[in-house]
Design a protein around this motif. Structure first.
Motif, PDB file in Angstrom:
ATOM      1  N   GLU A  56       3.405  22.941 -18.937  1.00 36.60           N
ATOM      2  CA  GLU A  56       4.326  21.804 -19.057  1.00 36.60           C
ATOM      3  C   GLU A  56       3.617  20.473 -18.854  1.00 36.60           C
ATOM      4  N   ARG A  57       2.627  20.448 -18.015  1.00 39.41           N
ATOM      5  CA  ARG A  57       1.966  19.187 -17.633  1.00 39.41           C
ATOM      6  C   ARG A  57       0.622  19.016 -18.328  1.00 39.41           C
ATOM      7  N   LEU A  58       0.560  19.278 -19.609  1.00 42.04           N
ATOM      8  CA  LEU A  58      -0.709  19.176 -20.346  1.00 42.04           C
ATOM      9  C   LEU A  58      -1.297  17.764 -20.304  1.00 42.04           C
ATOM     10  N   ASP A  59      -0.441  16.753 -20.319  1.00 42.36           N
ATOM     11  CA  ASP A  59      -0.926  15.369 -20.352  1.00 42.36           C
ATOM     12  C   ASP A  59      -1.291  14.833 -18.968  1.00 42.36           C
ATOM     13  N   THR A 107       1.459   9.485  -7.767  1.00 42.83           N
ATOM     14  CA  THR A 107       1.648  10.789  -8.380  1.00 42.83           C
ATOM     15  C   THR A 107       2.697  10.701  -9.479  1.00 42.83           C
ATOM     16  N   CYS A 108       2.447  11.363 -10.583  1.00 45.85           N
ATOM     17  CA  CYS A 108       3.404  11.273 -11.683  1.00 45.85           C
ATOM     18  C   CYS A 108       4.521  12.294 -11.549  1.00 45.85           C
ATOM     19  N   ALA A 112       2.263  17.946  -8.828  1.00 47.39           N
ATOM     20  CA  ALA A 112       2.790  19.222  -9.314  1.00 47.39           C
ATOM     21  C   ALA A 112       1.693  20.037  -9.994  1.00 47.39           C
ATOM     22  N   LYS A 113       0.909  19.368 -10.843  1.00 53.90           N
ATOM     23  CA  LYS A 113      -0.163  20.084 -11.529  1.00 53.90           C
ATOM     24  C   LYS A 113      -1.271  20.482 -10.553  1.00 53.90           C
ATOM     25  N   ARG A 114      -1.546  19.622  -9.573  1.00 52.35           N
ATOM     26  CA  ARG A 114      -2.570  19.936  -8.578  1.00 52.35           C
ATOM     27  C   ARG A 114      -2.178  21.180  -7.775  1.00 52.35           C
ATOM     28  N   MET A 115      -0.890  21.277  -7.386  1.00 47.97           N
ATOM     29  CA  MET A 115      -0.444  22.450  -6.642  1.00 47.97           C
ATOM     30  C   MET A 115      -0.498  23.697  -7.518  1.00 47.97           C
ATOM     31  N   ALA A 116      -0.096  23.564  -8.784  1.00 48.31           N
ATOM     32  CA  ALA A 116      -0.161  24.707  -9.701  1.00 48.31           C
ATOM     33  C   ALA A 116      -1.604  25.154  -9.880  1.00 48.31           C
ATOM     34  N   TYR A 117      -2.509  24.207 -10.064  1.00 49.83           N
ATOM     35  CA  TYR A 117      -3.933  24.512 -10.231  1.00 49.83           C
ATOM     36  C   TYR A 117      -4.468  25.224  -8.988  1.00 49.83           C
ATOM     37  N   LEU A 144       0.824  -1.210   0.000  1.00 53.05           N
ATOM     38  CA  LEU A 144       0.000   0.000   0.000  1.00 53.05           C
ATOM     39  C   LEU A 144       0.856   1.257   0.000  1.00 53.05           C
ATOM     40  N   HIS A 145       1.955   1.239   0.769  1.00 56.07           N
ATOM     41  CA  HIS A 145       2.853   2.395   0.794  1.00 56.07           C
ATOM     42  C   HIS A 145       3.496   2.613  -0.574  1.00 56.07           C
ATOM     43  N   ARG A 146       3.903   1.533  -1.218  1.00 55.01           N
ATOM     44  CA  ARG A 146       4.523   1.644  -2.537  1.00 55.01           C
ATOM     45  C   ARG A 146       3.529   2.168  -3.563  1.00 55.01           C
ATOM     46  N   VAL A 147       2.302   1.677  -3.526  1.00 58.02           N
ATOM     47  CA  VAL A 147       1.283   2.145  -4.465  1.00 58.02           C
ATOM     48  C   VAL A 147       0.958   3.615  -4.223  1.00 58.02           C
ATOM     49  N   ALA A 148       0.871   4.014  -2.964  1.00 55.77           N
ATOM     50  CA  ALA A 148       0.575   5.415  -2.651  1.00 55.77           C
ATOM     51  C   ALA A 148       1.696   6.330  -3.128  1.00 55.77           C
ATOM     52  N   SER A 149       2.932   5.881  -3.025  1.00 50.53           N
ATOM     53  CA  SER A 149       4.038   6.731  -3.461  1.00 50.53           C
ATOM     54  C   SER A 149       4.117   6.799  -4.981  1.00 50.53           C
ATOM     55  N   GLU A 150       3.575   5.793  -5.669  1.00 50.39           N
ATOM     56  CA  GLU A 150       3.574   5.800  -7.130  1.00 50.39           C
ATOM     57  C   GLU A 150       2.334   6.478  -7.695  1.00 50.39           C
TER      58      GLU A 150
END
Length: 107
Positions: free
Chosen positions: A73-76, A53-54, A84-89, A45-51
């Motif tokens: 930069e993060r259009l896709d 986010t892209c 990163a995109k969530r924080m920018a948004y 579960l820890h490994r999946v949670a850390s993965e």
């Protein structure tokens, strides 16, 4: 009648035999019940949670200009999976540069 009774008896015996095989076979194959190379569920579960986010977000956040650049930069990426995109948004929403769709209908 005896042929039908015989058929039902055979079917019942086959079903009971299959049930016994399914119930007892795992304990015969692996008496411990744990594989030698098992991984604890918490570690998975820890490994999946850390993965999940892209792209990781910076700890200090973005300026408005940096947030605009990050969104380009993060259009896709999606804000659901990309920190990163969530924080920018979020930066752009808080600065009033973006109005989320749910708020557009209210105004």
């Amino acid at each position: 009648m005896p042929a039908e009774l015989m058929t039902l008896t055979v079917i019942a015996a086959v079903v009971a035999g299959m049930g016994l095989i399914v119930y007892f076979l795992p304990s015969i194959i692996d008496p411990d019940g744990t594989p030698e190379s098992s991984v604890p569920a918490g570690e998975i579960l820890h490994r999946v949670a850390s993965e999940d986010t892209c792209h990781h977000a910076p700890e200090i956040g973005y300026t408005v200009d940096d947030a605009h650049a990050m969104m380009r930069e993060r259009l896709d990426c999606t804000i659901d999976r990309c920190a990163a995109k969530r924080m920018a948004y979020t930066t752009l929403v808080e600065s009033g540069r973006i109005v989320p769709a749910s708020e557009r209908h209210v105004r």
